[in-house]
Scaffold this motif. Sequence first.
Motif, PDB file in Angstrom:
ATOM      1  N   MET A  85     -32.895  27.632  10.461  1.00  0.00           N
ATOM      2  CA  MET A  85     -32.725  27.515  11.918  1.00  0.00           C
ATOM      3  C   MET A  85     -33.718  28.419  12.631  1.00  0.00           C
ATOM      4  SD  MET A  85     -28.589  27.571  12.314  1.00  0.00           S
ATOM      5  CE  MET A  85     -28.553  27.715  14.082  1.00  0.00           C
ATOM      6  N   SER A  86     -33.832  29.633  12.114  1.00  0.00           N
ATOM      7  CA  SER A  86     -34.718  30.599  12.745  1.00  0.00           C
ATOM      8  C   SER A  86     -36.160  30.105  12.725  1.00  0.00           C
ATOM      9  CB  SER A  86     -34.572  31.942  12.026  1.00  0.00           C
ATOM     10  OG  SER A  86     -35.349  32.898  12.635  1.00  0.00           O
ATOM     11  N   THR A  87     -36.583  29.564  11.583  1.00  0.00           N
ATOM     12  CA  THR A  87     -37.966  29.088  11.511  1.00  0.00           C
ATOM     13  C   THR A  87     -38.174  27.893  12.429  1.00  0.00           C
ATOM     14  OG1 THR A  87     -38.104  29.883   9.257  1.00  0.00           O
ATOM     15  CG2 THR A  87     -39.774  28.321   9.947  1.00  0.00           C
ATOM     16  N   ALA A  88     -37.141  27.032  12.516  1.00  0.00           N
ATOM     17  CA  ALA A  88     -37.270  25.885  13.425  1.00  0.00           C
ATOM     18  C   ALA A  88     -37.490  26.378  14.844  1.00  0.00           C
ATOM     19  CB  ALA A  88     -36.008  25.035  13.337  1.00  0.00           C
ATOM     20  N   GLY A  89     -36.721  27.379  15.216  1.00  0.00           N
ATOM     21  CA  GLY A  89     -36.889  27.954  16.549  1.00  0.00           C
ATOM     22  C   GLY A  89     -38.281  28.498  16.742  1.00  0.00           C
ATOM     23  N   ALA A  90     -38.803  29.148  15.702  1.00  0.00           N
ATOM     24  CA  ALA A  90     -40.135  29.734  15.806  1.00  0.00           C
ATOM     25  C   ALA A  90     -41.175  28.664  16.043  1.00  0.00           C
ATOM     26  CB  ALA A  90     -40.456  30.514  14.535  1.00  0.00           C
ATOM     27  N   THR A  91     -40.953  27.496  15.467  1.00  0.00           N
ATOM     28  CA  THR A  91     -41.905  26.399  15.672  1.00  0.00           C
ATOM     29  C   THR A  91     -41.917  25.987  17.134  1.00  0.00           C
ATOM     30  OG1 THR A  91     -41.130  25.669  13.515  1.00  0.00           O
ATOM     31  CG2 THR A  91     -42.647  24.227  14.681  1.00  0.00           C
ATOM     32  N   ILE A  92     -40.721  25.864  17.693  1.00  0.00           N
ATOM     33  CA  ILE A  92     -40.640  25.469  19.104  1.00  0.00           C
ATOM     34  C   ILE A  92     -41.275  26.540  19.976  1.00  0.00           C
ATOM     35  CG2 ILE A  92     -39.068  24.886  20.978  1.00  0.00           C
ATOM     36  CD1 ILE A  92     -37.097  23.910  18.907  1.00  0.00           C
ATOM     37  N   LEU A  93     -41.012  27.793  19.620  1.00  0.00           N
ATOM     38  CA  LEU A  93     -41.588  28.908  20.379  1.00  0.00           C
ATOM     39  C   LEU A  93     -43.101  28.845  20.340  1.00  0.00           C
ATOM     40  CD1 LEU A  93     -40.865  31.525  21.861  1.00  0.00           C
ATOM     41  CD2 LEU A  93     -40.838  32.683  19.675  1.00  0.00           C
ATOM     42  N   ALA A  94     -43.626  28.581  19.140  1.00  0.00           N
ATOM     43  CA  ALA A  94     -45.083  28.495  19.008  1.00  0.00           C
ATOM     44  C   ALA A  94     -45.627  27.362  19.861  1.00  0.00           C
ATOM     45  CB  ALA A  94     -45.457  28.292  17.542  1.00  0.00           C
TER      46      ALA A  94
END
Lengths: 564, 193, 311
Positions: free
Chosen positions: A471-480
Amino acid sequence: MTTDTAITTPTDSRRVHYLNASYGIKSWLLTLDHKRIGILYLVMTTVFFIIGGVFATLIRLELLTPQADVVEAATYNKLFTMHGVAMIFFFLIPAVPAVLGNFLLPIQIGARDVAFPKINLLSWYCFMAGGTLATVAIIMGGVDTGWTFYTPYSSTYSSFYVPLALTGVFINGFSSILTGVNFLTTVHKMRAPGMTWFRLPLFVWAQYATSIIMILGTPVIAITLLLVALENVFGIGIFNPDLGGDPILFQHMFWFYSHPAVYIMIVPGFGVISDVIACFARKRIYGYSFVAFSSLAIALLGFLVWGHHMFTTGQSMYASMVFSFLSFLIAVPTAVKIFNWTATLYKGSVSMECPMYYAMGFIGLFLIGGLTGLFLSTIAIDIHLHDTYFVVAHFHFVMVGGMVMAYLAGLHFWWPKITGCTYSEGWAKVSAVLIFFGFNLTFLPQFVLGYLGMPRRYHVYPEEFQVLNVMSTAGATILAAGYAVLFTYLILSLFMNRRAGPNPWRAKGLEWEIPSPPGPHNFDVTPIVTAEAYAYDEEDVTPATPGAPDEGSPIPREAERTEA
Amino acid sequence: MGMWAFIAQEIMFFGGLFAGYTVYRYKYLAAFTEGSNHLPIELGALNTAILIGSSFTMAMAVRSAQVGEKGPLLRWILATMALGIAFLGVKSIEYADKYHHNLVPGLSFEGSGQLKIFFSFYFAMTGMHALHMIIGLGIMLWMIPKIRRGTYTREYFSPVENFGLYWHFVDIVWIFLFPLLYLIGRDPWMTIM
Amino acid sequence: MSDNFPLFPEQASTFAWQVDYLYFLLLGLSAFFAVAVVFFLVLFSFKYRRRSEDERPRPIEGSVALEVTWSIIPLILSLAVFSLGAGAFFRMYRAPENAIDIYVVGKQWMWKIQHPEGKREINELHVPVNQPVRLTLASEDVIHSFFIPAFRTKKDVVPGRYNTMWFEATKVGEYHLFCAEYCGTQHSGMVGRVVVMEQEEFQNWLSGGVSGETMVEAGARQFQQLGCETCHKESDQGRGPKLSGIYGHLVKLTTGQEVVADEDYLRNSILDPGSQVVGGYKPIMPTFQGQLSEETLLQIISYIRSLSDSE
């Protein structure tokens, strides 16, 4: 001195301003204009942000799976070290003060430049030298100590590249110190006539408080890092237990600076939010003096709480209790600010443009970040949470959800002033929403992970933690993605030929009374200030349509020239 | 004002060293006392006198600047520089002596770990102090052509004044260093090596 | 991907419910304030949204009373939470009298555990349920941290000194053990498990397997092999102080200071004897720095401690 006589039409490119007053690389690299120095910082802090961001991406990619499949352990350790060092020392600490502060502080107080323009330029070179040295050392070598450089790992068990990186950070410290000295002196000595302390925008108060911290705190980290470097190279034994040294002494000295450092990072952001909210609610900030003094209170209290990073080290119980108590006290001035900003909206005239999106996002996210700080101040809870992902989530909430959002709010608010161009409001809102959601998805699961017990700086982890990590990495993708959109439209705005007028937001403040972009010396004549700060209840000073001549201003202008 | 702010941060810088020294002195009283007794008190005292003298010459320099007297200003600055160089000379004699007695951590050191910590602080603190003095000498050197050109007048002498503040600060740091490192805990009748 | 994903750690020690209780209390308070602030932010942004370009809201007077109120209330709440937290910490700090001792040595990148009865483990810690356990923590190299999430406790393992921590497990089972202070390349590999057993099972486990020497026996052997008894004799006539009865008592040093002869003192006396010499004795003890592992030191100290118990 170039004269800025008539306010010409927006498309008149013959108007001289600070960007086109001189050309060529020498005119930029040897500039003494605080505005150009601000731009130099803008470019370089963005570069370091991207570097830090690349390393963050690699970290989150690795953490998608419980095993090590993207990088090996030694590399991973260098990744999080570089991420921390780049982001903290070369992005967060300079960002608002050196970029926005350099650009706006003299203008907001009615001055032509800072007190020591040459030292200002020197400060940028210190930043460049330090940043380059540290980056090179970490990339080329084996700096895997984490940005906290704990001894004896960093002093006795680590490679030669560690002292190099430490020297880079040391040199960068001078950048902070010189900026702090400059700003402090400027605010004290160079305010325009009539600009009393309590007519200053809260952005200036925030910079002032930050300057105090920079001046008093940075030298301590300087000497601490120097001692670690000496120990690494000469084996002197101050932090080496085999020679009678005390590794915990390092922690005390390190955190004595690094805790106030986090206030260096956030207090300028507070200043930005005050100015933005006042403009977009079209009201004076509620409780101006309380907000102003709370910045100073935070600056002072910030020096007294460093031990809350060390509850598990075996320090005395009484020391821990004192530090815990003082850490709780700091919550109060911070809460006061949040309440005051909220109250400012009451019976205001609220308009949700992009800077306001970021400001609202800031309040929500910083609130969560700050409240989670209370969890960590409670010793019994901290014993469980120390060195887990809970701490990681906490500081990312305050630094990214707080500071970066505030920085972006300020960047968007003052972009028309700094560049003379307007950005696409639609894309700006898209980016703000992406960043907000991406950020939350990245870091909220980390609170859960932390309480579950997942430690920090772990390269591999137990399988049951994977879902939350994904979940955290998915969020990081959106953030990027959000950041990518942001860079794109901001850079495009420079080429799209949409000129901005002097005051597109109809805001109050001396910076909005001069053209966008400002002339090389800011003001043709020294303004005399009679209005209070955030006098939004009064008539607009500049008309809403850009380019029209200045008339009927309630702030009388002095007719004669100022001294050079 | 900027100079006062700068001095404030210098106080914090040296303060970190003083704090560390205090902590370890408390922990290792015996070793630190022994360390103090290794330091040549007469050279330290000589250096103290030299530095205080240089503060006097510096103050006279500032006064000359205030009244706009170029010639005396130059002479007082040169005198300050001479005294500064003398200080550094004495310091180098001290350092060389330490080297001969194998008391330099990192280069050649014989002694207990705790004594090593004492000498680490000794070199770090006096080294930092010396570095600040060298920077001061450099600044004075840079000021000399300006003095000769007459840059500093009765109206504009703040660089001289500010540098005076800096120089006095460096002097004061030594005034704290000397007793802390050389004097306290010293056996008054012990002959210096 | 694992289809079991927990969202909250197990509660397996007497600390767990205390910490969780504080956690949920703070969570509740935080949620309350967060929701309240966000509610007002959204409400005001909507209710007072700009309706026309030239709208000019009337200024409202600040109210010192309001400012003070919303300073005092968070202050009081903060102090309340602080006191509760401090109280819990106070209870967590000192081990009860009836705690059993286990010794932990951390080194890059493993945990070595010694039970006084002689059983040794690597990366595993067996403990009995419902019995306070005190761990004495030593590091061979850099700073580590001994972390058991299910017990809600951790303590840093710092080279050059002993740290202690204690817990009382309340539930039989196996729980994660993590190193929680970055210590180098294999920091993430410095993990293990804590196995909580019924008391009887634990006793069986302790005495089962290859019977080795107890820590005290090992310490006694080392004491003799290293030649300690040549100076530290049973009588007061030795070149070094008599060691029986010394543990836990005050010792007067040559500098006049009085210190307690605890584990740290004993360790320091072996590794850096010149720094804390007992009054009346010469500083002639040789140092054993670099010659003894942390485990051996713990054994020797156990032995010296046992000399006091037999008084």
